[in-house]
Design a protein around this motif. Structure first.
Motif, PDB file in Angstrom:
ATOM      1  N   ALA A  62      14.635  -8.479 -25.337  1.00 32.65           N
ATOM      2  CA  ALA A  62      14.152  -7.727 -24.170  1.00 32.65           C
ATOM      3  C   ALA A  62      14.915  -8.121 -22.912  1.00 32.65           C
ATOM      4  O   ALA A  62      15.312  -7.259 -22.106  1.00 32.65           O
ATOM      5  N   ILE A 104      18.348  -6.121 -20.198  1.00 35.03           N
ATOM      6  CA  ILE A 104      18.415  -6.071 -18.736  1.00 35.03           C
ATOM      7  C   ILE A 104      19.690  -6.757 -18.247  1.00 35.03           C
ATOM      8  O   ILE A 104      20.392  -6.249 -17.364  1.00 35.03           O
ATOM      9  N   THR A 147      10.711  -8.520 -14.187  1.00 35.27           N
ATOM     10  CA  THR A 147      11.699  -7.735 -13.438  1.00 35.27           C
ATOM     11  C   THR A 147      11.087  -7.099 -12.195  1.00 35.27           C
ATOM     12  O   THR A 147      11.809  -6.792 -11.230  1.00 35.27           O
ATOM     13  N   VAL A 171       7.817  -8.077 -24.622  1.00 36.51           N
ATOM     14  CA  VAL A 171       8.509  -7.010 -23.885  1.00 36.51           C
ATOM     15  C   VAL A 171       7.776  -6.731 -22.578  1.00 36.51           C
ATOM     16  O   VAL A 171       8.395  -6.544 -21.521  1.00 36.51           O
ATOM     17  N   GLY A 172       6.443  -6.727 -22.639  1.00 37.87           N
ATOM     18  CA  GLY A 172       5.651  -6.482 -21.446  1.00 37.87           C
ATOM     19  C   GLY A 172       5.840  -7.539 -20.379  1.00 37.87           C
ATOM     20  O   GLY A 172       5.922  -7.231 -19.184  1.00 37.87           O
ATOM     21  N   ASP A 215       9.173  -7.092 -18.665  1.00 39.04           N
ATOM     22  CA  ASP A 215       9.055  -5.983 -17.709  1.00 39.04           C
ATOM     23  C   ASP A 215       8.373  -6.436 -16.424  1.00 39.04           C
ATOM     24  O   ASP A 215       8.786  -6.058 -15.324  1.00 39.04           O
ATOM     25  N   ARG A 216       7.336  -7.261 -16.549  1.00 42.63           N
ATOM     26  CA  ARG A 216       6.626  -7.760 -15.354  1.00 42.63           C
ATOM     27  C   ARG A 216       7.521  -8.674 -14.530  1.00 42.63           C
ATOM     28  O   ARG A 216       7.507  -8.623 -13.298  1.00 42.63           O
TER      29      ARG A 216
END
Length: 257
Positions: free
Chosen positions: A130, A134, A84, A77-78, A81-82
């Motif tokens: 994840a 998005i 994006t 998940v991290g 996020d990075r």
């Protein structure tokens, strides 16, 4: 832009993309050649960064490398996020990361079984869920799972029960995602490579074995990573928008031999 169109600036995540002669690396280069920014994900962080740098140098496209154990849900998940933050809009994900298991069913241990399923199937689940959140918010996305002919034939050159089961699960997952995520503008498909000359063969494809395989292949040659990469790029690209829930058998005709 309608839900069926792809943005001009778009990013694809490719997992297991740092092996020197692997399918993931070839896919990453092919997508970059077609204008995709690429997030190169691999267990080996240094190798992922080197491949990303290589992609940028060769294709002049944005690329970033990320080290990740795909079995780590929070880490997955991290990383998404990075991505994006670091790269353009996330539109595609290629679930290529995987490990093989040559152990026969009657001998396979529970630990080995769990390890194969955790990497090959659960890893795809973590990252895809994840990423799909998005994509759904943006109303556009492409998912491609890299399965294997072993999933359809019940084992093969490099994998037996655990490997084949995990790869078969990826086919079912893609079809389910096609049905569930279609209303959100997302397609989900699979490629099922046959005998491809990659590092995962681990030196097992000697001349004797090649001779046997060639007798089963109507095209008369062993497949290359570029053969697979071309199909993946098609499924992720603008011309693949009306395809979902399908499996492309990239096997040189071995199923009909």
């Amino acid at each position: 832009m309608s839900a069926a169109e792809l943005p001009d600036e778009r990013t694809a995540i490719v997992t297991g993309a740092a092996s020197e002669r692997g399918i993931g690396r070839a896919v990453a280069h092919r997508l970059a050649r077609e204008g995709w920014a690429v997030a190169v994900i691999d267990l080996d962080a240094d190798a992922a960064e080197r491949v990303a740098s290589e992609i940028h140098d060769v294709h002049g496209i944005a690329a970033r490398g990320y080290g990740l154990d795909v079995t780590d849900r929070a880490g997955s998940v991290g990383v998404v996020d990075r991505v994006t933050v670091d790269l353009p809009q996330l539109v595609g994900i290629v679930n290529n990361a995987g490990i093989s298991s040559p152990t026969a069913f009657l001998e396979v241990s529970e630990d080995e079984w769990r390890r194969i399923i955790d990497v090959n199937l659960n890893g795809a689940f973590h990252l895809t869920q994840a990423a799909a959140k998005i994509m759904a918010a943006n109303r556009v996305g492409r998912i491609v799972n890299v399965s294997s002919a072993s999933a359809q034939r019940g084992g093969g050159v490099y994998g037996r029960a655990a490997y084949s089961a995990s790869k078969a699960a990826l086919l079912g997952l893609a079809r389910t995602l096609a049905r569930e995520l279609g209303p959100h503008g997302i397609t989900a498909n699979s490629v099922s490579p046959g005998s491809i000359d990659t590092d995962i063969m681990g030196g097992r494809l000697g001349e004797d074995r090649k001779a046997v395989l060639l007798k089963e292949l109507p095209v008369g040659r062993i497949g290359t990573v570029d053969d697979v990469a071309g199909v993946v790029a098609f499924l992720l690209g603008p011309d693949g928008g009306y395809l979902t829930g399908v499996t492309y058998d990239v096997n040189g005709g071995s199923h009909i031999a």
